[in-house]
Motif scaffolding. Structure first.
Motif, short mmCIF file in Angstrom:
data_model
loop_
_atom_site.label_atom_id
_atom_site.label_comp_id
_atom_site.label_asym_id
_atom_site.label_seq_id
_atom_site.Cartn_x
_atom_site.Cartn_y
_atom_site.Cartn_z
N ASP A 57 36.79 41.59 26.82
CA ASP A 57 37.28 40.41 26.92
C ASP A 57 37.83 40.04 28.29
N ASP A 58 37.26 38.66 28.44
CA ASP A 58 37.66 38.13 29.81
C ASP A 58 38.87 38.58 30.47
N ALA A 59 39.15 38.85 31.74
CA ALA A 59 40.21 39.15 32.24
C ALA A 59 40.74 37.88 33.03
N ASN A 60 40.28 36.68 32.72
CA ASN A 60 41.29 35.60 33.22
C ASN A 60 41.91 34.84 32.30
N HIS A 61 42.59 35.81 31.10
CA HIS A 61 43.67 34.91 30.34
C HIS A 61 44.84 34.84 30.96
N GLN A 62 45.04 35.80 31.76
CA GLN A 62 46.34 35.99 32.86
C GLN A 62 45.93 35.93 34.27
N THR A 63 46.53 35.29 35.33
CA THR A 63 46.36 35.36 36.70
C THR A 63 46.76 36.52 37.37
N ASP A 64 47.79 37.14 36.50
CA ASP A 64 48.26 38.44 37.30
C ASP A 64 47.25 39.62 36.84
N PRO B 62 41.47 51.07 29.12
CA PRO B 62 41.02 49.89 29.40
C PRO B 62 40.66 49.82 30.87
N GLU B 63 39.36 49.45 31.17
CA GLU B 63 38.76 49.41 32.57
C GLU B 63 38.57 47.81 32.68
N ARG B 64 38.82 47.45 34.02
CA ARG B 64 38.18 46.07 34.55
C ARG B 64 36.89 46.50 35.19
N THR B 65 36.16 45.19 35.43
CA THR B 65 34.81 45.44 35.88
C THR B 65 35.17 45.64 37.30
N MET B 66 34.38 46.31 38.07
CA MET B 66 34.64 46.44 39.53
C MET B 66 34.27 45.06 40.39
N ARG B 67 35.27 44.94 41.24
CA ARG B 67 35.12 43.93 42.16
C ARG B 67 33.84 43.50 42.65
N ARG B 68 33.05 44.23 42.97
CA ARG B 68 31.62 43.64 43.39
C ARG B 68 30.76 43.10 42.32
N LYS B 69 31.15 43.54 41.29
CA LYS B 69 30.54 42.88 40.03
C LYS B 69 30.92 41.62 39.51
N ARG B 70 32.29 41.18 40.09
CA ARG B 70 32.66 39.86 39.62
C ARG B 70 32.33 38.52 39.98
N ASP B 71 31.21 38.66 40.89
CA ASP B 71 30.62 37.49 41.42
C ASP B 71 30.30 36.10 40.43
N ASP C 1 49.67 41.67 34.07
CA ASP C 1 49.56 40.72 32.83
C ASP C 1 48.40 40.61 32.12
N SER C 2 47.25 40.87 32.80
CA SER C 2 46.05 40.57 32.30
C SER C 2 45.53 42.09 31.33
N LEU C 3 46.13 43.03 32.07
CA LEU C 3 45.96 44.40 31.34
C LEU C 3 46.53 44.35 29.84
N LEU C 4 47.86 43.89 30.19
CA LEU C 4 48.66 44.14 28.96
C LEU C 4 48.32 43.07 27.97
N ASP C 5 47.80 41.99 28.34
CA ASP C 5 47.15 41.07 27.33
C ASP C 5 46.10 41.72 26.43
N PHE C 6 45.12 42.33 27.30
CA PHE C 6 44.11 43.01 26.60
C PHE C 6 44.35 44.24 25.95
N VAL C 7 45.25 44.92 26.19
CA VAL C 7 45.81 46.02 25.41
C VAL C 7 46.58 45.62 24.07
N ASN C 8 47.37 44.59 24.19
CA ASN C 8 47.78 44.02 22.92
C ASN C 8 46.84 43.39 21.95
N PHE C 9 45.85 42.75 22.57
CA PHE C 9 44.44 42.64 21.68
C PHE C 9 43.76 43.71 20.92
N CYS C 10 43.79 44.59 21.87
CA CYS C 10 43.03 46.11 21.36
C CYS C 10 44.03 46.55 20.23
N ASP C 11 45.11 46.86 20.70
CA ASP C 11 46.01 47.66 19.60
C ASP C 11 46.26 46.70 18.53
#
Length: 169
Positions: free
Chosen positions: A92-99, A139-148, A102-112
């Protein structure tokens, strides 16, 4: 022309995909009106940017891990029980939350939430029969260099789900 699953492995892949599509958590997150609409967000195999499917996040991916047989003895003879494991990957996109936190917790809530729905449905009617499950990729977020690009800032997590289809003669 759609392919009808007929082999034991194809049937359980289809069964897991269908059960995920019936998850109210998954439907809500994808904006799907019903299970049939949610199927558009659940894929088989590996989803990469080359497939064009990463523009559809959130999504789930059903992957084949293995299939085998185990002996089941009933005192008279030995039958084989078909067992296996599938991987269920969530993105899922990481931009649901700006922090970030909070973005991680939002994704974990979705998966769980989806996994809770699967556990509750397991073995009921035609739902996927979970024998065991565990998160195998945290849960892993894409590496910053790939977020272009717009589609490269996302979370991913994977679960290993075991199943058992009963006796075979």
């Amino acid at each position: 022309m759609p392919v009808t699953p007929t082999s034991p492995l194809a049937l359980v892949c289809d069964q897991l995909r269908t059960t995920v599509s019936e998850s109210s958590t998954f439907q809500t997150r994808t904006g799907a009106a019903n299970a049939a609409a949610a199927l558009a967000f659940i894929h088989y195999g590996v989803v990469t940017d080359d497939t064009g499917l990463t523009n559809q996040r959130p999504l789930a991916i059903v992957q084949i891990v293995g299939i085998g047989s185990s002996a089941v003895s009933d005192g008279i003879g030995i039958d084989l029980s078909v067992t296996g494991e599938l991987s269920l990957v969530f993105q899922d996109d990481a931009n649901h939350q700006t922090d970030h936190n909070d973005s991680l917790l939002d994704f974990v809530n979705f998966c769980d939430g989806v996994m809770d729905d699967l556990r509750l449905a397991s073995g009921v009617g035609d739902s996927f029969p979970i024998q065991h499950e565990r998160m195998i990729v945290m849960p892993e977020r894409t590496m910053r260099r790939k977020r272009d690009s717009d589609n490269n800032d996302y979370w991913e997590a994977s679960y290993l789900i075991g199943w058992n289809e009963g006796e075979e003669n």
